[in-house]
Design a protein around this motif. Structure first.
Motif, short mmCIF file in Angstrom:
data_model
loop_
_atom_site.label_atom_id
_atom_site.label_comp_id
_atom_site.label_asym_id
_atom_site.label_seq_id
_atom_site.Cartn_x
_atom_site.Cartn_y
_atom_site.Cartn_z
N LEU A 1 -2.02 -0.07 -18.93
CA LEU A 1 -1.56 -0.94 -20.33
C LEU A 1 -0.27 -1.09 -20.55
O LEU A 1 0.45 -2.23 -21.09
N VAL A 2 0.66 -0.11 -20.56
CA VAL A 2 2.18 -0.10 -20.75
C VAL A 2 2.88 -0.99 -19.80
O VAL A 2 3.65 -1.86 -20.09
N SER A 3 2.15 -0.96 -18.64
CA SER A 3 2.82 -1.92 -17.66
C SER A 3 2.55 -3.31 -17.88
O SER A 3 3.31 -4.23 -17.57
N ALA A 4 1.34 -3.65 -18.43
CA ALA A 4 0.96 -5.04 -18.73
C ALA A 4 1.97 -5.46 -19.89
O ALA A 4 2.25 -6.61 -19.99
N LEU A 5 2.05 -4.66 -20.97
CA LEU A 5 3.10 -4.82 -21.98
C LEU A 5 4.43 -5.14 -21.60
O LEU A 5 5.19 -5.97 -22.45
N ASN A 6 4.84 -4.26 -20.71
CA ASN A 6 6.07 -4.52 -20.27
C ASN A 6 6.28 -5.30 -18.87
O ASN A 6 6.25 -4.48 -17.78
N ARG A 7 6.49 -6.42 -18.80
CA ARG A 7 6.38 -7.11 -17.53
C ARG A 7 7.70 -6.83 -16.52
O ARG A 7 8.68 -6.58 -17.07
N GLY A 8 7.33 -6.29 -15.55
CA GLY A 8 8.38 -6.00 -14.38
C GLY A 8 8.26 -4.38 -13.96
O GLY A 8 8.91 -4.01 -13.20
N LEU A 9 7.53 -3.77 -14.96
CA LEU A 9 7.34 -2.18 -14.59
C LEU A 9 6.16 -2.05 -13.62
O LEU A 9 5.23 -2.44 -14.18
N ALA A 10 6.28 -1.40 -12.47
CA ALA A 10 5.21 -1.27 -11.64
C ALA A 10 4.19 -0.26 -12.40
O ALA A 10 4.44 0.75 -12.97
N THR A 11 2.97 -0.52 -12.06
CA THR A 11 1.98 0.00 -12.62
C THR A 11 1.53 1.58 -12.01
O THR A 11 1.51 2.50 -12.92
N GLY A 12 1.60 1.74 -10.84
CA GLY A 12 1.62 2.94 -10.11
C GLY A 12 2.39 4.14 -10.68
O GLY A 12 2.11 4.92 -11.15
N PHE B 1 1.05 -0.97 -0.10
CA PHE B 1 -0.14 -0.03 -0.10
C PHE B 1 0.82 1.23 -0.08
O PHE B 1 0.33 2.49 -0.19
N LEU B 2 2.03 1.24 0.31
CA LEU B 2 3.02 2.28 0.31
C LEU B 2 3.28 2.85 -1.16
O LEU B 2 3.45 4.03 -1.42
N PHE B 3 3.35 1.78 -2.29
CA PHE B 3 3.65 1.95 -3.64
C PHE B 3 2.58 1.51 -4.36
O PHE B 3 2.87 1.65 -5.55
N GLY B 4 1.64 0.64 -4.02
CA GLY B 4 0.74 0.36 -4.97
C GLY B 4 1.23 -1.21 -5.37
O GLY B 4 2.36 -1.60 -5.56
N GLN B 5 0.21 -1.88 -5.68
CA GLN B 5 0.14 -3.18 -6.38
C GLN B 5 -0.96 -3.58 -7.09
O GLN B 5 -1.90 -4.15 -6.82
N ALA B 6 -1.16 -2.88 -8.43
CA ALA B 6 -2.16 -2.79 -8.99
C ALA B 6 -2.66 -4.39 -9.57
O ALA B 6 -3.68 -4.59 -9.69
N ALA B 7 -1.56 -5.31 -9.71
CA ALA B 7 -1.82 -6.59 -10.16
C ALA B 7 -2.64 -7.36 -9.37
O ALA B 7 -3.47 -8.21 -9.63
#
Length: 376
Positions: free
Chosen positions: A244-255, A128-134
């Protein structure tokens, strides 16, 4: 591409990001216009102890309990800020700083306490400090959607009152409106926006989502109605794009990607928005400087002609350069293009001289007359 968009996790993240963009875009407008840009930062950090308390009460990582706790402590922090600014000599920024540091410190202490409990359910709580959209589930979206719907409905129902309190609270009080109650409602709704974004972008980055869409929208319009709609669209677009960019590039945080996307939109708006953009401002400044230089040369020619008692007095370009301490060739060329001055040859072996045309005399008198009026 359709198979990609049909992925369950990607759908959840994209919808959650869109909901976050809508609620933060709508409510952030009021925070920006009330000059409380730090409010989102304060409320997002103040939500951390509520996250911890919700976990302690529920005994598990239950989103409903966690968001309820976050809303409670966020609203409490907002009330603390209002109390400090109304009942002390502290300015708003000082009150926001006090509330932010106090509540965030309590949240860190509670988070450390939970980590020492040895409860296996605490795993991922620090996300919750940095988010976890997945980690967003379809059930979480219903909660986020319900909160967004309530906040937008409240804004629509109290639109006139909130608008008046935002722009002129003194006049609103003179009309008998409950200004304090409306400010509390508005602040609590901003806390609602923070709650929606906790799992998506986290406590640390949520402040950007509250402020950035509104700042970008403000550059494009001067009406609150248009600003709110445009801010919601900007927030929603940035949220979906980042997801969508996060989903296309695994490992990049969504937040962080969402925040970078909305920050890019802010930068573009600050640069190119018509009437307010920095590039347009630079063009206006350059144009004004050129006009000022032309007016200075024109009035100098007029004064020299008046001093010599001849309207068609011929002034040497070198003398004009010496007088102004700059090259006047471009200014004279612009004046000649407008038909205000004309080049003449005083003697074949001498440099170009310049004289005023009748139109130039009239323009110089108009400029000098306006300057006299401004001095008066």
């Amino acid at each position: 591409m359709l198979a990609f968009l049909g992925d369950y996790t990607i759908q959840n993240v994209a919808i959650g990001a869109a909901l976050l963009g809508i609620i933060s875009g709508v409510l952030g407008c009021f925070a920006v216009l009330r000059k409380q840009s730090l409010l989102g930062d304060t409320l997002s950090h103040a939500a951390l102890p509520g996250v911890c308390l919700g976990f302690i009460v529920a005994g598990a990582r239950d989103l409903g309990a966690i968001l309820t706790g976050a809303l409670a402590t966020g609203a409490l922090a907002a009330l603390v800020v209002l109390a400090l600014t109304r009942n002390s000599r502290l300015k708003t920024d000082a009150a926001l700083g006090i509330a932010l540091s106090l509540f965030f410190a309590v949240g860190i202490v509670l988070l450390t306490y939970i980590q020492r409990l040895g409860n296996a359910a605490q795993g991922g709580l620090d996300s919750f400090l940095f988010g976890q959209a997945a980690a967003i589930l379809r059930g979480d979206l219903w909660v986020m959607g319900g909160i967004t719907l309530v906040a937008v409905a409240l804004v629509a129902a109290l639109w006139k009152e909130l608008k008046l309190v935002t722009f002129d609270p003194v006049f609103a009080a003179s009309l008998g409106l409950p200004v304090l109650a409306l400010e509390v409602v508005l602040t609590v709704m901003i806390a609602l926006a923070v709650v929606v974004g906790l799992q998506m972008v986290g406590v640390v980055l949520m402040a950007a989502m509250v402020i950035a869409p509104a700042v970008a929208a403000r550059q494009w319009t001067g009406r609150l109605e248009s600003m709110v709609v445009l801010s919601a669209l900007i927030g929603m677009a940035a949220g979906v794009f980042g997801a969508l960019v996060s989903a296309l590039n695994r490992g990049l945080a969504t937040g962080p990607l969402i925040v970078l996307a909305v920050s890019a939109l802010v930068l573009v708006s600050l640069l190119v928005a018509p009437g307010r953009g920095l590039l347009w401002e630079a063009v206006r400044h350059r144009r004004a400087a050129r006009n000022l230089k032309s007016q200075q040369v024109l009035t100098t020619l007029y004064r020299l002609a008046a001093h010599h008692g001849a309207a068609g007095y011929r002034s040497e370009q070198g003398s004009l350069d010496t007088y102004h301490g700059l090259h006047t060739r471009r200014a004279l060329a612009r004046l000649a293009a407008r038909g205000l001055v004309a080049p003449v040859r005083h003697m074949p072996q001498e440099a170009v001289h310049w004289r005023l045309t009748p139109a130039g005399v009239a323009e110089a008198e108009r400029v000098l007359g306006r300057l006299d009026e401004e001095r008066a």
